[in-house]
Design an enzyme around this catalytic site. Sequence first.
Site, mmCIF file in Angstrom:
data_model
loop_
_atom_site.group_PDB
_atom_site.id
_atom_site.type_symbol
_atom_site.label_atom_id
_atom_site.label_comp_id
_atom_site.label_asym_id
_atom_site.label_seq_id
_atom_site.Cartn_x
_atom_site.Cartn_y
_atom_site.Cartn_z
ATOM 1 N N HIS A 102 -36.596 46.942 -41.118
ATOM 2 C CA HIS A 102 -37.808 46.274 -41.600
ATOM 3 C C HIS A 102 -38.995 47.205 -41.437
ATOM 4 O O HIS A 102 -38.868 48.309 -40.892
ATOM 5 C CB HIS A 102 -38.014 44.928 -40.914
ATOM 6 C CG HIS A 102 -38.274 44.990 -39.438
ATOM 7 N ND1 HIS A 102 -37.320 45.364 -38.520
ATOM 8 C CD2 HIS A 102 -39.394 44.713 -38.702
ATOM 9 C CE1 HIS A 102 -37.829 45.308 -37.295
ATOM 10 N NE2 HIS A 102 -39.088 44.921 -37.389
ATOM 11 N N HIS A 113 -41.998 47.169 -39.783
ATOM 12 C CA HIS A 113 -42.904 47.284 -38.639
ATOM 13 C C HIS A 113 -42.960 48.721 -38.111
ATOM 14 O O HIS A 113 -41.954 49.428 -38.082
ATOM 15 C CB HIS A 113 -42.495 46.329 -37.524
ATOM 16 C CG HIS A 113 -42.861 44.898 -37.807
ATOM 17 N ND1 HIS A 113 -42.379 43.842 -37.069
ATOM 18 C CD2 HIS A 113 -43.683 44.352 -38.750
ATOM 19 C CE1 HIS A 113 -42.879 42.715 -37.555
ATOM 20 N NE2 HIS A 113 -43.663 42.998 -38.566
ATOM 21 N N ASP A 137 -43.071 50.085 -35.245
ATOM 22 C CA ASP A 137 -42.197 50.511 -34.159
ATOM 23 C C ASP A 137 -40.735 50.626 -34.612
ATOM 24 O O ASP A 137 -39.831 50.786 -33.778
ATOM 25 C CB ASP A 137 -42.327 49.587 -32.942
ATOM 26 C CG ASP A 137 -41.895 48.161 -33.210
ATOM 27 O OD1 ASP A 137 -42.004 47.705 -34.373
ATOM 28 O OD2 ASP A 137 -41.455 47.481 -32.261
ATOM 29 N N HIS A 138 -40.521 50.577 -35.926
ATOM 30 C CA HIS A 138 -39.194 50.800 -36.501
ATOM 31 C C HIS A 138 -39.197 51.903 -37.555
ATOM 32 O O HIS A 138 -38.142 52.452 -37.862
ATOM 33 C CB HIS A 138 -38.644 49.504 -37.105
ATOM 34 C CG HIS A 138 -38.338 48.475 -36.072
ATOM 35 N ND1 HIS A 138 -37.065 48.128 -35.697
ATOM 36 C CD2 HIS A 138 -39.163 47.728 -35.298
ATOM 37 C CE1 HIS A 138 -37.115 47.213 -34.739
ATOM 38 N NE2 HIS A 138 -38.384 46.954 -34.484
ATOM 39 N N HIS A 175 -38.042 37.233 -39.245
ATOM 40 C CA HIS A 175 -38.972 38.065 -38.472
ATOM 41 C C HIS A 175 -39.964 38.720 -39.435
ATOM 42 O O HIS A 175 -41.176 38.684 -39.221
ATOM 43 C CB HIS A 175 -38.200 39.115 -37.692
ATOM 44 C CG HIS A 175 -39.044 40.020 -36.845
ATOM 45 N ND1 HIS A 175 -39.716 39.577 -35.727
ATOM 46 C CD2 HIS A 175 -39.316 41.339 -36.959
ATOM 47 C CE1 HIS A 175 -40.378 40.590 -35.197
ATOM 48 N NE2 HIS A 175 -40.150 41.672 -35.925
ATOM 49 N N ASP A 212 -34.821 43.385 -35.385
ATOM 50 C CA ASP A 212 -35.508 42.387 -34.564
ATOM 51 C C ASP A 212 -35.138 40.963 -34.966
ATOM 52 O O ASP A 212 -35.945 40.040 -34.833
ATOM 53 C CB ASP A 212 -37.027 42.560 -34.686
ATOM 54 C CG ASP A 212 -37.552 43.750 -33.908
ATOM 55 O OD1 ASP A 212 -36.751 44.433 -33.251
ATOM 56 O OD2 ASP A 212 -38.768 44.003 -33.975
ATOM 57 N N HIS A 234 -34.720 46.134 -29.040
ATOM 58 C CA HIS A 234 -35.627 46.014 -27.892
ATOM 59 C C HIS A 234 -34.860 45.583 -26.648
ATOM 60 O O HIS A 234 -33.848 44.890 -26.731
ATOM 61 C CB HIS A 234 -36.726 44.979 -28.160
ATOM 62 C CG HIS A 234 -37.724 45.400 -29.186
ATOM 63 N ND1 HIS A 234 -38.829 46.163 -28.883
ATOM 64 C CD2 HIS A 234 -37.778 45.162 -30.522
ATOM 65 C CE1 HIS A 234 -39.529 46.373 -29.993
ATOM 66 N NE2 HIS A 234 -38.906 45.783 -30.996
#
Length: 240
Positions: free
Chosen positions: A55, A57, A59-60, A113, A132, A170
Amino acid sequence: MLEVVRIPVLSDNYVWLLHDDASGETVAVDPAVAEPVLEAARQRGWTIGQIWNTHWHGDHVGGNAAIKAATGCIITGPAAEAEKIGTLDRPVREGDSVRIGAHQATVLEVPAHTAGHIAYHLADDRLIFVGDTLFAMGCGRLFEGTAAQMFANMQRFAALPDDTAVYCAHEYTQSNGRFALTVEPDNAALRARMGDVDAARSRGEATVPTSIGQERATNVFMRARDVAQLAERRAAKDAA
């Protein structure tokens, strides 16, 4: 044979390196940052040829551009989020396939998400990279989707073989488990698992990957009987 390497980055993210010894190919899954991922590959004599994003975001996908600049890799990710992932080379949808060597991953669309979230399921290898969406004893926040979508995702994952290894992004297991105990305090499997998790975290050890079998036994979101129950649990977890 596939080898999977866990790379801890940022405060609680995991990037996964997937390597096929037969072909020499290496995939980075959801690289939040670049240098630790490149270094982990260098230490093993591997070259990253692909990135698989679940996805959009940061942090990905934050390491996408630098890894691509260093390696020339091909970046695959959700077609529904192509406008949000500027480095994307190959947009994919439900049922599409990607490969590492002779190993095939099928794309599953699992929105909730984020609106276009996907997972990569290597059925023959009993592996799934879920980003996530599914966590050890938890599920992702509903940023762009609905509880009905997440409930459908949980049921879809629950239908996979118990021995499927689940690679999430995570280290949330301990906090998820503490919440789960408030919902199912009499779940013996959950209590036993939390003892193992607490011991592992006290030693500074990771608690993922998990497995579908473990989640079926201890994940209160996967164990929800209907959408309303999942929504109630998700709201309580977010408020905790």
